[in-house]
Design a protein around this motif. Sequence first.
Motif, PDB file in Angstrom:
ATOM      1  N   VAL A  28      -4.486  -0.549 -11.916  1.00 11.57           N
ATOM      2  CA  VAL A  28      -3.799  -0.510 -10.989  1.00 11.57           C
ATOM      3  C   VAL A  28      -2.343  -0.637 -11.225  1.00 11.57           C
ATOM      4  O   VAL A  28      -1.445  -0.211 -10.819  1.00 11.57           O
ATOM      5  N   ALA A  47       1.877   1.899  -3.576  1.00 13.05           N
ATOM      6  CA  ALA A  47       0.835   2.512  -4.274  1.00 13.05           C
ATOM      7  C   ALA A  47       0.664   3.901  -4.012  1.00 13.05           C
ATOM      8  O   ALA A  47       0.361   4.884  -4.720  1.00 13.05           O
ATOM      9  N   VAL A  89      -7.747  -3.212  -5.944  1.00 10.35           N
ATOM     10  CA  VAL A  89      -6.352  -2.642  -5.496  1.00 10.35           C
ATOM     11  C   VAL A  89      -5.514  -4.020  -4.800  1.00 10.35           C
ATOM     12  O   VAL A  89      -4.426  -4.271  -5.047  1.00 10.35           O
ATOM     13  N   ASN A 120     -10.404  -3.056  -0.929  1.00  8.65           N
ATOM     14  CA  ASN A 120     -10.486  -2.778  -2.158  1.00  8.65           C
ATOM     15  C   ASN A 120     -10.231  -4.008  -3.015  1.00  8.65           C
ATOM     16  O   ASN A 120      -9.065  -4.135  -3.403  1.00  8.65           O
ATOM     17  N   ASN A 141      -4.307   6.970  -5.893  1.00  9.25           N
ATOM     18  CA  ASN A 141      -5.479   7.694  -5.829  1.00  9.25           C
ATOM     19  C   ASN A 141      -5.668   8.790  -6.725  1.00  9.25           C
ATOM     20  O   ASN A 141      -6.943   8.813  -7.352  1.00  9.25           O
ATOM     21  N   ARG A 175     -11.613   1.915   0.986  1.00  4.37           N
ATOM     22  CA  ARG A 175     -10.243   1.863   1.354  1.00  4.37           C
ATOM     23  C   ARG A 175      -9.442   0.733   0.860  1.00  4.37           C
ATOM     24  O   ARG A 175      -9.929  -0.342   0.617  1.00  4.37           O
ATOM     25  N   TRP A 176      -8.237   1.024   0.506  1.00  5.44           N
ATOM     26  CA  TRP A 176      -7.452   0.000  -0.247  1.00  5.44           C
ATOM     27  C   TRP A 176      -7.240  -1.292   0.524  1.00  5.44           C
ATOM     28  O   TRP A 176      -7.426  -2.230  -0.098  1.00  5.44           O
ATOM     29  N   PHE A 232       0.813  -1.027   0.060  1.00  3.88           N
ATOM     30  CA  PHE A 232       0.111   0.112   0.206  1.00  3.88           C
ATOM     31  C   PHE A 232       0.870   1.277  -0.077  1.00  3.88           C
ATOM     32  O   PHE A 232       0.709   2.302  -0.659  1.00  3.88           O
TER      33      PHE A 232
END
Length: 549
Positions: free
Chosen positions: A494, A66, A318, A315, A72, A311-312, A63
Amino acid sequence: MTDAKKRQWDELLTHGATASKQHLADLFAEDPDRFTKMHRQFGPLMFDFSKQRVTEETLNHLFELARTHELNEWIARLFAGEKVNDTEGRAAMHWALRLPQDAICEVDGENVTAQVHEQLARMERIVEKIQAGQWRGATGEVITDVINIGVGGSDLGPLMVTEALADFSTRTRHRLNIHFASTIDGSQLSQLLRDKKPQTTLFIVSSKSFTTIDTLTNASTALQWLQRSFGRRASSSILHCHFVGVSASPDKMTEWGIAEENQIGFWGWVGGRYSMWSAIGLPIALKIGVQGFRDFLAGAYDMDEHFKNARWEDNLPVLMAMLGVWNTNVLGINGLAILPYDGRLKQLPLYLEQLEMESNGKSVTREGEPVERATCPIIWGDVGPNAQHAFYQLLHQGTEAVTCDFIVPARRYHESLHHDAADELIAQHQLALANCLAQSRLLALGDAALKDAENEPLYKRYRGNQPSSTLLLDELDPYSLGALIALYEHKVFVQSVIWGINPFDQWGVEMGKKIAMTTLGKIRGEDNELDDTDVSTAGLLRRIRAEWK
């Protein structure tokens, strides 16, 4: 690459050097709550990633990666209609094709939602007319067979979905059969035309540009087949009664001869492999009906909203994408097997091959520089029970590591059309479920899943530690399939962000097409010069020419 991105990659790789040595059997033994912590639910989809070789610490590193790659912000750009397809100067707005009618979407001063629903209504009128038996051929007979002529995204998606949702076929007043022809050599079309009646056959010609040589060649063959039956003098009525066109180029459709009222449009911002949500999905709507197609769109739309807002940590796109990055870039696993345990999803691996490899099979970044890390793995697969008898030997005991996506519906054969044989069929589906769970367990745990395995000779041992994810659907229906496909679409996006590549172009396939056209002239004798090609191609051309003399 910025210093922050480089630092985060370094931290991830450092963590991976230790984490990659852990065996999945040990991870499960150490944490009895591993499944609870590592599965997520979205509507009818459960995503179990507990058999991936990750820990909660791994997820935190992913995360952070990312975040440093501004995921985002990229998601916001995608859904704002910005030109994220930078090499072609286009937005990538396939998500807009799924918007409900009351959604507000304006891009560059245009009401995109209104445009989408105008063409959707146009498509629905054609569907209802054909299904009601009101669409007649040139001799007044009811259309009974529809042949979709397209290639790539104009074929793979509609073909996959119509087969997957065959149980949800709309009941019509007459039998309506949907067929597909894509191959440039004409083999599919020639086989289809052998037993079809010209008087009752309708062709859908689907091509974004309406210049694709594969599609137009098949369409011309279809037209000539009709002309041989009706006579060339009937060409105008043949084109009016037996052809529907779907394209982003209305002028090209008109030039080819398709009547304006038989044309359905879409837009340049719809990539070919993302186009079945548009009128390219006409065969789907003919198969499952207008409401079924709307349910299909609704599943995808709800996944879009989930992708934008969840939220990741929860998700699904993701999570799936970042696990793929981990497998490819840290564990060095360069193959992903798609393994549906449902025969209706036989075409899904082929569809995902295009979606993923045409999108992310890139080696140049958005900045025009060579990539520094591996991008898309090789995507392949088959229906799981068949694959067990084909290539699972390599998965379990081969020298190549492969990660797997197991896809299976929990519930099946409850529909009324199966009532006569429901008990036997349900028993078969339970057998498929058992095989799916057993194979993923053995791939993950290896010998730890067996009794007394340590006493077996080496050739009977299973190393395990092969990562996999399981997507368990409540059932396979238009809504859940729409959500599943949108999940994979967003996963691809992604990963493109993390790898810094453009997933919406496909320049790698263009030059081969150009060379093919010059080579065609040499095969047909229009250009006898062979010195301007390589010796291998020249030798093959001489051999081919000899066969045509």
